[in-house]
Structures are given as C-alpha cells and as structure tokens.
Design an enzyme around this catalytic site. Structure first.
Site, short mmCIF file in Angstrom:
data_model
loop_
_atom_site.label_atom_id
_atom_site.label_comp_id
_atom_site.label_asym_id
_atom_site.label_seq_id
_atom_site.Cartn_x
_atom_site.Cartn_y
_atom_site.Cartn_z
N CYS A 1 0.85 -1.19 0.00
CA CYS A 1 0.00 0.00 0.00
C CYS A 1 0.88 1.24 0.00
CB CYS A 1 -0.90 -0.01 1.23
SG CYS A 1 -1.99 1.43 1.37
N HIS B 1 -8.98 -3.53 -2.65
CA HIS B 1 -8.04 -2.74 -1.84
C HIS B 1 -8.46 -1.27 -1.82
CE1 HIS B 1 -3.74 -1.91 -0.48
NE2 HIS B 1 -4.19 -0.69 -0.80
N GLU B 2 -8.77 -0.71 -2.99
CA GLU B 2 -9.10 0.71 -3.05
C GLU B 2 -10.47 1.00 -2.44
OE1 GLU B 2 -6.77 2.70 -3.61
OE2 GLU B 2 -5.44 1.14 -4.36
N HIS C 1 -10.16 1.23 1.28
CA HIS C 1 -9.68 2.54 1.74
C HIS C 1 -10.85 3.49 2.00
CE1 HIS C 1 -5.35 2.73 1.84
NE2 HIS C 1 -5.22 2.20 0.64
#
EC number: 3.5.1.88
Length: 213
Positions: A126, A168-169, A172
C-alpha cells in the site's frame, strides 16, 4: 459554521490541494483521515474541479508508482478512487496471479461483494504503508457496483489481480487498510520481499514464516 463534510469546504480544500501542482502528498498510516471512512460523492465538486482532482490522483498514482489510489490517501474524505495497472509482469506471474492489464478507471461510490466462495492469498502492499508487504486473503472474484466520474452506473465483475485492486481501493474508502485483513506473520520489508519472497505465490513464505494459506 461549515461542517467537515460541507460541500464548499471540500471544494475549497481540493482547490488548495491542487494549487500546489505536481503529484499530491500521500498520507501515511497513522493519519486519522485513513480511518474515518468517506462520504458519498454527491457533486460536492463541480465537473471541472472533479476532472482536475481525478487527473491529480492519476498523476500521483503513476508517480508513486502504484496501481490504485483512493481520495483519503491524499487527505480527501470523498468516496472516489482511481485504478490502473499495465501489468508489466512475466508470463508465470500473470498465470498464477491473474494479473492482466486494468485500464484506467475512476470509481465513484463503489462497493463490492464476493462472487462465489473461492479465495486467493498473495502479498499486497500500500502506498500509505510504504516499505512493507503482507499476505492478504481475498475473494477471487467480486462484483463491483457504483458510478464512474460522469455519473454513469457501474456494475461489473472483476477477477484475478484486478479484483484485488478494486477491493483494496474500495476498502480505503471504508477506513480499512490492507493490514487489517493481512496475515501479520507474513509482514515483510521491501528488502525481504526482493531477497526472499519474489516467487509468484506466497507458499514458500508461508512455510518459512509459519502462517496458513
């Protein structure tokens, strides 16, 4: 008095952020903005400002370099992320990880759900946790819904490495870092990754570091 999520406040903050020029500073783990989650995008930024913000996210992602970047990673708590992966990897890696090119996309108000029960585990890093990687088990295939930067609906199935990137994004945007989902015994420095764990799968790392796959 303006609230933290007041549209004019967000627009003013983005304008100030962009005024500096060049790649944007990336927020590192430990900053609360990465943990607060985001507010849905609802035209807090006008079309012209949104376009400039998206382009700045893309420039910052390329400069880092990375394959995705979410708005909180530059200090903006809007539910927006960008992804792009040319996937310049050897054939062996492509086959094992399903890492195929992912054209540039803007994800607005995205959410995902697993498609099927299959999960895959690979090292993941990351831009907000520089210098470290760890193994994360994720659904192999996901359905992503949301909009694009023009407000058009998105409803698409992703598999392989693109599925990992969009998860993953999107995480966030919910205040979740990949370390929250990681096998912490696998946590490895960049040097250890280069020297020991560059194999297409984390099987050797699991055996030697003592964690399950």
């Amino acid at each position: 008095m303006a609230t933290p999520h007041d549209p004019s406040t967000l627009a003013d903050r983005v304008e100030r952020l962009l005024a500096v020029g060049g790649p944007l500073p990336i927020v590192a783990a430990g900053d609360p903005v990465l943990r607060r989650g985001t507010v849905p995008f609802d035209r807090q930024l006008g079309p012209e400002l949104l376009g400039r913000f998206v382009e700045a996210l893309r420039e910052t992602m390329h400069a880092a370099p990375g394959v995705g970047l979410a708005a909180p990673q530059v200090g903006v708590e809007l539910r927006i992320a960008v992804v792009e992966d040319p996937a310049p990897v050897p054939e062996e890696v492509r086959l094992v990880r399903g890492r195929v090119p992912l054209p540039f996309r803007v994800l607005v108000n995205p959410s995902y759900e697993a498609v099927g029960a299959d999960r895959v585990s690979f090292f993941e890093g990351c831009l907000s946790v520089p210098g470290w990687q760890a193994v994360v088990s994720r659904p192999a295939t996901v359905r992503l819904t949301g909009q694009d930067e023009y407000g058009h609906p998105v409803d698409e199935v992703f598999t392989g490495w693109p599925a990992r990137i969009v998860q993953h994004e999107t995480d966030h945007l919910d205040g979740t870092l990949y370390l929250d989902r990681a096998e912490l015994r696998s946590l490895s420095s960049g040097a250890a990754m280069a020297e020991r764990w560059a194999q297409p799968t984390p099987a050797r790392a699991a055996e030697e570091l003592g964690f399950p796959l």
